[in-house]
Structures are given as structure tokens and as C-alpha cells.
Scaffold this motif. Sequence first.
Motif, mmCIF file in Angstrom:
data_model
loop_
_atom_site.group_PDB
_atom_site.id
_atom_site.type_symbol
_atom_site.label_atom_id
_atom_site.label_comp_id
_atom_site.label_asym_id
_atom_site.label_seq_id
_atom_site.Cartn_x
_atom_site.Cartn_y
_atom_site.Cartn_z
ATOM 1 N N LYS A 1 38.275 27.350 -51.916
ATOM 2 C CA LYS A 1 37.982 27.849 -53.256
ATOM 3 C C LYS A 1 38.262 26.780 -54.311
ATOM 4 N N LYS A 2 39.343 26.013 -54.138
ATOM 5 C CA LYS A 2 39.664 24.935 -55.075
ATOM 6 C C LYS A 2 38.561 23.878 -55.086
ATOM 7 N N VAL A 3 38.084 23.503 -53.906
ATOM 8 C CA VAL A 3 37.020 22.497 -53.810
ATOM 9 C C VAL A 3 35.738 23.020 -54.435
ATOM 10 N N LEU A 4 35.388 24.279 -54.154
ATOM 11 C CA LEU A 4 34.167 24.850 -54.716
ATOM 12 C C LEU A 4 34.245 24.959 -56.236
ATOM 13 N N GLU A 5 35.402 25.295 -56.762
ATOM 14 C CA GLU A 5 35.567 25.367 -58.216
ATOM 15 C C GLU A 5 35.451 23.983 -58.850
ATOM 16 N N GLN A 6 36.004 22.975 -58.182
ATOM 17 C CA GLN A 6 35.885 21.608 -58.687
ATOM 18 C C GLN A 6 34.414 21.165 -58.679
ATOM 19 N N ASN A 7 33.706 21.458 -57.589
ATOM 20 C CA ASN A 7 32.290 21.109 -57.499
ATOM 21 C C ASN A 7 31.494 21.816 -58.590
ATOM 22 N N LYS A 8 31.837 23.059 -58.855
ATOM 23 C CA LYS A 8 31.128 23.818 -59.889
ATOM 24 C C LYS A 8 31.372 23.215 -61.271
ATOM 25 N N ILE B 1 27.429 17.212 -64.441
ATOM 26 C CA ILE B 1 27.445 15.746 -64.411
ATOM 27 C C ILE B 1 26.484 15.238 -63.342
ATOM 28 N N ARG B 2 26.544 15.837 -62.151
ATOM 29 C CA ARG B 2 25.633 15.424 -61.074
ATOM 30 C C ARG B 2 24.187 15.679 -61.458
ATOM 31 N N GLY B 3 23.931 16.791 -62.145
ATOM 32 C CA GLY B 3 22.573 17.098 -62.597
ATOM 33 C C GLY B 3 22.072 16.078 -63.595
ATOM 34 N N GLY B 4 22.938 15.677 -64.514
ATOM 35 C CA GLY B 4 22.564 14.662 -65.494
ATOM 36 C C GLY B 4 22.291 13.320 -64.852
#
Length: 82
Positions: free
Chosen positions: A57-64, A69-72
Motif C-alpha cells: 500500500k505504501k508503494v502504491l500510494e507513492q506511485n500514485k 510527474i511520469r505523465g508529464g
Amino acid sequence: MNVHTGERAQLLGNYIVKTGATVRATAARFNISKSTVHKDVTSKLPRECPGLYIEVKKVLEQNKSERHIRGGMATRKKYKGI
């Protein structure tokens, strides 16, 4: 991937925690749909392995929080012709 769903959820969870991968990247790595990955790690993993679920959950929240930024970066790359 012929693995019991609980085992698959743990396998996917361990991969996400170990690599910090996104749901989409994890789905591509295991050749399954991103819906399956998301369902496994958010619904099945808490019942199978609650401790691992907290880490995932921590990793998924960080990715979210980083996805804009990744989209940009992807848009910039697209229009620069890289």
C-alpha cells in the motif's frame, strides 16, 4: 500463471515491494491484466498477508503521488520526438 490466487497475490506483492513497480509494470512483467494485479493486491492480499499488504500500500500510494510527474515526462518525450 497457474498459481492459487492467494499465492499469486503474495508473489505480486513481493515483486511490487522489492522493485517499487507500478501496477501496470507488474502486470506487464507477469503477463496478466492490470485489473487482476490491482484486485489481487488490494482485495486478496490483506486477507492472505496483512503485513505485506501494508508495505504494498505504501508503494502504491507513492506511485500514485508521482504519476503526474511520469505523465508529464512522457508527454515531453512524445513532443520532443525522443
